[in-house]
Design a protein around this motif. Structure first.
Motif, PDB file in Angstrom:
ATOM      1  N   UNK A   1     -43.387   0.206 -37.525  1.00  0.00           N
ATOM      2  CA  UNK A   1     -42.814   1.300 -38.313  1.00  0.00           C
ATOM      3  C   UNK A   1     -43.467   2.639 -37.964  1.00  0.00           C
ATOM      4  N   UNK A   2     -44.743   2.613 -37.586  1.00  0.00           N
ATOM      5  CA  UNK A   2     -45.427   3.845 -37.207  1.00  0.00           C
ATOM      6  C   UNK A   2     -44.856   4.363 -35.895  1.00  0.00           C
ATOM      7  N   UNK A   3     -44.684   3.470 -34.922  1.00  0.00           N
ATOM      8  CA  UNK A   3     -44.088   3.872 -33.638  1.00  0.00           C
ATOM      9  C   UNK A   3     -42.684   4.451 -33.865  1.00  0.00           C
ATOM     10  N   UNK A   4     -41.905   3.772 -34.689  1.00  0.00           N
ATOM     11  CA  UNK A   4     -40.548   4.243 -34.978  1.00  0.00           C
ATOM     12  C   UNK A   4     -40.586   5.587 -35.708  1.00  0.00           C
ATOM     13  N   UNK A   5     -41.548   5.743 -36.624  1.00  0.00           N
ATOM     14  CA  UNK A   5     -41.692   7.006 -37.344  1.00  0.00           C
ATOM     15  C   UNK A   5     -42.023   8.163 -36.420  1.00  0.00           C
ATOM     16  N   UNK A   6     -42.875   7.906 -35.431  1.00  0.00           N
ATOM     17  CA  UNK A   6     -43.199   8.938 -34.431  1.00  0.00           C
ATOM     18  C   UNK A   6     -41.952   9.266 -33.614  1.00  0.00           C
ATOM     19  N   UNK A   7     -41.263   8.229 -33.169  1.00  0.00           N
ATOM     20  CA  UNK A   7     -40.069   8.427 -32.335  1.00  0.00           C
ATOM     21  C   UNK A   7     -38.996   9.257 -33.039  1.00  0.00           C
ATOM     22  N   UNK A   8     -38.789   9.011 -34.338  1.00  0.00           N
ATOM     23  CA  UNK A   8     -37.698   9.720 -35.015  1.00  0.00           C
ATOM     24  C   UNK A   8     -38.170  10.945 -35.807  1.00  0.00           C
ATOM     25  N   UNK A   9     -39.448  11.294 -35.700  1.00  0.00           N
ATOM     26  CA  UNK A   9     -39.952  12.525 -36.302  1.00  0.00           C
ATOM     27  C   UNK A   9     -40.333  12.422 -37.770  1.00  0.00           C
TER      28      UNK A   9
END
Length: 103
Positions: free
Chosen positions: A12-20
């Protein structure tokens, strides 16, 4: 950074970084060559790498070990600061914050 199955709980952290939804900033107190090597090995277009050559930032927040994770909230206040070298604490807090923001 590079893929590692032991970090699956923190996807979820990686995805959060990816989508801002969350910003990840890497601060490194090392030589110029060390910072360049890190940038090369762990390059990510949405993760800036700051060179803390003099240790001003790392000393200011009293980081006694590495890696360290500090989670700041929307008001730039510390929401989580890992303790006793337990760096997953910051990642777990970020996962919780991202989960709460989806509700």
């Amino acid at each position: 950074g590079e893929e590692n199955s032991s970090y699956a709980d923190y996807e979820a952290v990686r995805e959060g970084v990816e989508n801002g939804d969350i910003y990840w900033i890497t601060v490194i107190k090392d030589s110029v060559a060390g910072v360049a090597a890190w940038r090369t090995k762990y390059s990510h277009s949405k993760v800036p790498v700051l060179h803390d050559e003099t240790g001003r930032l790392t000393n200011h927040v009293a980081l006694g070990y590495s890696p360290s994770i500090i989670l700041l909230d929307d008001h730039m206040e510390i929401a989580a600061f890992q303790i006793s070298g337990s760096w997953p604490y910051g990642l777990e807090a970020a996962v919780n914050v991202l989960g709460d923001s989806e509700e």
